[in-house]
Design an enzyme around this catalytic site. Structure first.
Site, PDB file in Angstrom:
ATOM      1  N   HIS A  83       0.832  -1.216   0.000  1.00 22.41           N
ATOM      2  CA  HIS A  83       0.000   0.000   0.000  1.00 22.41           C
ATOM      3  C   HIS A  83       0.865   1.264   0.000  1.00 22.41           C
ATOM      4  CE1 HIS A  83      -3.307  -2.712   1.940  1.00 22.41           C
ATOM      5  NE2 HIS A  83      -3.032  -3.044   0.694  1.00 22.41           N
ATOM      6  N   HIS A 238      -9.326  -2.168  -5.014  1.00 21.72           N
ATOM      7  CA  HIS A 238      -8.194  -2.469  -4.141  1.00 21.72           C
ATOM      8  C   HIS A 238      -7.192  -3.393  -4.831  1.00 21.72           C
ATOM      9  CE1 HIS A 238      -5.942  -2.500  -0.457  1.00 21.72           C
ATOM     10  NE2 HIS A 238      -5.678  -3.760  -0.749  1.00 21.72           N
ATOM     11  N   ASP A 242      -3.240  -2.739  -5.130  1.00 16.14           N
ATOM     12  CA  ASP A 242      -2.187  -3.725  -4.850  1.00 16.14           C
ATOM     13  C   ASP A 242      -1.288  -3.937  -6.076  1.00 16.14           C
ATOM     14  OD1 ASP A 242      -2.915  -4.246  -2.226  1.00 16.14           O
ATOM     15  OD2 ASP A 242      -4.139  -5.992  -2.744  1.00 16.14           O
ATOM     16  N   HIS A 265      -1.062 -11.098  -4.940  1.00 12.14           N
ATOM     17  CA  HIS A 265       0.319 -10.622  -4.761  1.00 12.14           C
ATOM     18  C   HIS A 265       1.357 -11.558  -5.371  1.00 12.14           C
ATOM     19  CE1 HIS A 265      -0.886  -7.257  -2.431  1.00 12.14           C
ATOM     20  NE2 HIS A 265      -1.552  -8.015  -1.586  1.00 12.14           N
TER      21      HIS A 265
END
Ligand SMILES: [Zn+2]
Length: 302
Positions: A83, A238, A242, A265
């Protein structure tokens, strides 16, 4: 091709952000300092005698980077870096030193908004050397099971992201990085999890700092904490937050056009490693001026 050079940027003064770590649940204090040209983004573990960890994909701890991105170097780990890195990308910050009191970044409200607000309040200064910028050189597809990323050259950063959880939570969103759009459309979107996973995650020592204030929690009947929600399609926004943060682990901002399906991720950073190992990124120092370039807009952004 005519173009304009963007200079490197850093903070005008030090900022401090304090809270708890999302996964380890420990108190977390980040003291973020201005840094000289060509520093990049470097984390420092104050509690380990000042060990440093550079924000680069070669330092990604792939076995641990599932729910958050974890970096490891010099026998030191830093968890949940994405973030902060996303906020740095959104504000075109090239250089900063992030001193941490422990192993994890503070989660704050689960979004990148607190970083953006703190950085803007501290002020941003242009430095004396040209910024590094990495551009996608040719079309590439990266597919593993049902996860996909397709990339092609572009003069700016553009992404179309699609998520599909159990056929129930299905969202997509397109985003082009400009100074206004990051802060307005992406930065406020919070991290999220599924109520059915919370117990499992906590039993595995994760999400210990998670709460209804810093994460959207999705249950069988839908969102359990709509009061924490900013956007109706916040989950996919979001994911873009990311993705921007994970791509910053190239060591410099990237430009290109990306389509991502069901990423996470680990998949984002594997894709980035692939771009680097296959020479699919080239360094450019001139930002094209023939269109509404995000980097060009950044020249007027403080
Ligand atoms: Zn996140």
């Amino acid at each position: 091709m005519s173009g304009t050079v963007r200079n490197q940027r850093t903070l005008k003064q030090t900022v401090v952000l304090e809270g708890i770590g999302l996964h380890q649940g420990l108190p977390a204090k980040a003291t973020i300092h201005p840094a000289p040209v060509n520093t990049g983004i470097v984390f420092v573990r104050e509690d380990l005698g000042g060990k440093t960890v550079r924000a680069h994909v070669e330092n990604v701890s792939s076995s641990k980077s599932v729910l958050s991105t974890v970096l490891a170097e010099n026998n030191a780990e830093i968890q949940t870096v994405e973030h902060l890195l996303s906020a740095a990308t959104g504000l075109y910050l090239d250089n900063m030193i992030v001193s941490l009191s422990g192993p994890e970044m503070p989660i704050l409200d689960g979004s990148a908004l607190n970083f953006i607000q703190a950085f803007r309040k501290a002020g941003i200064v242009e430095q004396t050397s040209p910024a590094r910028l990495l551009a996608i050189t040719r079309p590439v597809s990266f597919v593993h099971g049902n996860k996909e990323i397709h990339a092609e050259p572009s003069s700016q950063f553009e992404v179309h992201y699609e998520i599909d959880f159990f056929g129930k939570l299905v969202q997509d969103f397109s985003f082009r990085l400009t100074k206004h759009r990051f802060q307005q459309e992406i930065a406020p979107s919070k991290t999220f999890c599924f109520a059915s996973d919370v117990e499992k995650m906590q039993a595995a020592g994760m999400a210990k700092g998670g709460s209804f204030q810093n994460a959207l929690v999705y249950g069988d009947q839908g969102l359990l904490n709509p009061e924490a929600q900013t956007f109706e399609n916040e989950f996919v926004r979001h994911k873009i937050l990311d993705f921007l943060g994970d791509m910053r682990l190239a060591g410099a901002p990237i430009i290109g056009k990306f389509t991502v399906k069901r990423g996470g991720h680990a998949f984002h950073t594997k894709f980035l490693s692939h771009l680097l190992s296959e020479n699919l990124l080239e360094e450019i120092d001139h930002v094209p001026v023939y269109q509404d370039s995000s980097m060009e807009l950044a020249l007027h952004w403080a």
